[in-house]
Write an enzyme that holds these catalytic residues in place. Sequence first.
Site, PDB file in Angstrom:
ATOM      1  N   ASN A  10      20.608 -15.179  29.308  1.00  0.00           N
ATOM      2  CA  ASN A  10      19.512 -16.093  29.604  1.00  0.00           C
ATOM      3  C   ASN A  10      18.345 -15.287  30.156  1.00  0.00           C
ATOM      4  OD1 ASN A  10      17.841 -18.195  30.336  1.00  0.00           O
ATOM      5  ND2 ASN A  10      19.109 -18.904  32.030  1.00  0.00           N
ATOM      6  N   LYS A  12      15.428 -16.225  30.851  1.00  0.00           N
ATOM      7  CA  LYS A  12      14.583 -17.018  31.751  1.00  0.00           C
ATOM      8  C   LYS A  12      13.102 -16.779  31.405  1.00  0.00           C
ATOM      9  CE  LYS A  12      18.291 -17.078  35.095  1.00  0.00           C
ATOM     10  NZ  LYS A  12      18.686 -17.132  36.513  1.00  0.00           N
ATOM     11  N   HIS A  94      20.560 -26.070  33.391  1.00  0.00           N
ATOM     12  CA  HIS A  94      20.610 -24.888  34.254  1.00  0.00           C
ATOM     13  C   HIS A  94      20.191 -25.268  35.671  1.00  0.00           C
ATOM     14  CE1 HIS A  94      19.732 -20.938  35.931  1.00  0.00           C
ATOM     15  NE2 HIS A  94      20.487 -20.434  34.967  1.00  0.00           N
ATOM     16  N   GLU A  96      18.276 -24.030  37.716  1.00  0.00           N
ATOM     17  CA  GLU A  96      16.835 -23.969  37.971  1.00  0.00           C
ATOM     18  C   GLU A  96      16.132 -25.222  37.454  1.00  0.00           C
ATOM     19  OE1 GLU A  96      17.251 -19.172  37.790  1.00  0.00           O
ATOM     20  OE2 GLU A  96      16.370 -20.207  36.070  1.00  0.00           O
ATOM     21  N   GLU A 164      28.081 -22.275  36.952  1.00  0.00           N
ATOM     22  CA  GLU A 164      27.214 -21.358  37.663  1.00  0.00           C
ATOM     23  C   GLU A 164      27.026 -21.819  39.108  1.00  0.00           C
ATOM     24  OE1 GLU A 164      24.364 -19.145  34.732  1.00  0.00           O
ATOM     25  OE2 GLU A 164      23.544 -21.097  35.207  1.00  0.00           O
ATOM     26  N   GLY A 170      21.122 -14.988  40.806  1.00  0.00           N
ATOM     27  CA  GLY A 170      19.978 -14.165  41.184  1.00  0.00           C
ATOM     28  C   GLY A 170      19.991 -13.695  42.619  1.00  0.00           C
ATOM     29  N   SER A 210      25.184 -13.735  38.841  1.00  0.00           N
ATOM     30  CA  SER A 210      25.131 -12.310  39.171  1.00  0.00           C
ATOM     31  C   SER A 210      26.246 -11.512  38.505  1.00  0.00           C
ATOM     32  CB  SER A 210      25.149 -12.113  40.701  1.00  0.00           C
ATOM     33  OG  SER A 210      24.030 -12.731  41.300  1.00  0.00           O
TER      34      SER A 210
END
Length: 247
Positions: A10, A12, A94, A96, A164, A170, A210
């Site tokens: 991904n 991003k 996701h 985010e 996730e 991150g 990560s």
Amino acid sequence: MARKFVVGGNWKMNGDKKQINEIIGFLKSGPLNQDTEVVVGVPAIYLELVRTCVPASIGVAAQNCYKVPKGAFTGEISPAMIKDVGADWVILGHSERRQIFGESDELIAEKVCHALESGLKVIACIGETLEEREAGKTEEVVFRQTKAIAAKVNDWSNVVIAYEPVWAIGTGKTATPQQAQDVHKALRQWICENIDAKVGNSIRIQYGGSVTAANCKELASQPDIDGFLVGGASLKPEFVNIVNAKQ
């Protein structure tokens, strides 16, 4: 039932034409394990470019789409548009999108449903925040998020679930292989009991959070981890090592 390992990268909101050419370069050089399915999640503006440049064996995913084919939805893209430029996957839900852009379980489920009906394959993301984990609510959260999707989906053959943990995305923090395996196992059991045993045993559940070349092999050795959804490391040559984690 043997489940084919699947690794998604991904990107991003990263990359320009120069960097994308560098990424495509190391993907082509590989070599990539032929027994692992590989998908790259690309910013919408570069979807067609990447699809024309990467090997046909690598899937190309949009990072989001809306729940209808077309209309007055400024800034959105539809599954029909994604297919029109040759891409065949989409990443939905996701963290985010959930955390920053406020997407609800219901909206994500509607998006997943429409994407599947439009002929796309879907990586559907679920996961808990640090506060939810510390409160002992991990399973409650991931089951709730999966239940919302299950209410809209009948055919799971083109769905990959990406677990996730939000606290590991991150941040450099990674769930231990045992922590990740525990959630994957519980989720698979929930699917067997609440959706269908055949779906539960066949659906692929990726781990994301990560993942690096340093930790991928140990994570990949867990029985219920069927691949990875990789963020930052997918922009670097070490992504090849992650794709090859099962070798």
